[in-house]
Design a protein around this motif. Sequence first.
Motif, PDB file in Angstrom:
ATOM      1  N   ARG A  54       0.771  -1.101   0.128  1.00 28.43           N
ATOM      2  CA  ARG A  54       0.030   0.054  -0.068  1.00 28.43           C
ATOM      3  C   ARG A  54       0.800   1.277  -0.129  1.00 28.43           C
ATOM      4  O   ARG A  54       2.207   1.136  -0.096  1.00 28.43           O
ATOM      5  N   ALA A  55       0.260   2.504   0.061  1.00 29.79           N
ATOM      6  CA  ALA A  55       0.943   3.659  -0.225  1.00 29.79           C
ATOM      7  C   ALA A  55       1.844   3.876   1.028  1.00 29.79           C
ATOM      8  O   ALA A  55       1.649   3.235   2.300  1.00 29.79           O
ATOM      9  N   ASP A  56       2.908   4.775   0.749  1.00 32.68           N
ATOM     10  CA  ASP A  56       4.024   4.718   1.909  1.00 32.68           C
ATOM     11  C   ASP A  56       3.409   5.714   3.161  1.00 32.68           C
ATOM     12  O   ASP A  56       3.775   5.352   4.226  1.00 32.68           O
ATOM     13  N   ARG A  57       2.409   6.699   2.930  1.00 32.09           N
ATOM     14  CA  ARG A  57       1.811   7.104   3.966  1.00 32.09           C
ATOM     15  C   ARG A  57       0.911   6.079   5.128  1.00 32.09           C
ATOM     16  O   ARG A  57       0.958   6.250   6.185  1.00 32.09           O
ATOM     17  N   GLU A  58       0.593   4.872   4.382  1.00 27.92           N
ATOM     18  CA  GLU A  58      -0.216   3.776   5.129  1.00 27.92           C
ATOM     19  C   GLU A  58       1.078   3.085   5.965  1.00 27.92           C
ATOM     20  O   GLU A  58       0.686   2.603   7.076  1.00 27.92           O
ATOM     21  N   LEU A  59       2.236   3.123   5.424  1.00 33.91           N
ATOM     22  CA  LEU A  59       2.982   2.342   6.018  1.00 33.91           C
ATOM     23  C   LEU A  59       3.622   3.142   7.283  1.00 33.91           C
ATOM     24  O   LEU A  59       3.686   2.614   8.267  1.00 33.91           O
TER      25      LEU A  59
END
Length: 341
Positions: A321-326
């Motif tokens: 998933r997206a880096d912000r979710e990480l």
Amino acid sequence: MFVSVLSFILLFGVCHASDTAAPAQLGPPSLGFSSSVRSVCKPIPSTLSLCHGIGYRHMRIPNLLGHDTLREAQQQSAAWLPLVSKLCHRDTKKFLCSLFAPVCLPELSGPVSPCGSLCEVVRDGCVPVMSAFGFPWPEMFNCTRFPRGTQLCIPATGEQEGRTPEEVRHEEALKGSVICEACSLAAEGESDIQENFCHSPYAFKMRLGSVSVVGGDRQLVPTARSRILRWAGGGAQRAEGIGGAMAHSALWLQEGGTCTCPGLDSAETNKDRGLEGEQMDIRQAKDGGKAVKGVQSGWYLALAQAEEGRLLLTRLVRWTRADRELKKFIRALLKQSCPAL
């Protein structure tokens, strides 16, 4: 993950006579242990340390020693960890786990026993070590209990006797079809990371600089951009002074040369096409245009434990998933109040 009978042949091999005699009944009764509990398949718990990285993820309960619960199997197996650490035979762990955590094959109604020959080579290698500490070879491991000849069983590593040409062909066709014990699909993997984060002595957020096979295991080398989340049973502060050494420290996927790791293998397959390929080109351009052999794109989350001077992966998941979710996921992990191990 359940493995099929044919995948099991690849992972451990099987030993039986080449005639048409049917295998005898498998399971605890044939070994002299009985249980009134119905045989079921269960995931191997993270607390069953003896069988970490054994190459399969589900076991039969009751096991071949008559243990009716996972808790009982875990408690009884812990006593044998020191013997494995003595390296008295390369198949010690294989033999012990075939009894304490027998592989679950859905095509069979019960567990598969170790061959008598596997028991004998482990016994002959380990009895001198055990005797030096005043321990005899236990009666529950009496090698005469275990099958020979016409029965399906787990042989010693490299034992070829009794393999038919058909089995050899199946092995070749199924190479890499068994999923590595530490690997899982993304959704399952995220849940595993959350549930086991505090119980794991080492945890990482990482990009990989190289992946190679060394002696049957896969060696993963993180890049300097990787981050230590847990170290030696505590927070990242315990790793102060390591600094850029993450780029030179390796993690190991045990038996990774003979099993499939979805996150790693999919990145390897797709790295030269699509968005991932473009991202790699951008990174290589920033590094002066030099491509780094074996670089895997994307972020990975990993849990590991120290064993015999190496960091062995117990969980590995590729973030999809997206880096912000990480970043949000990492913050949630670090907010957990983890006791020092």
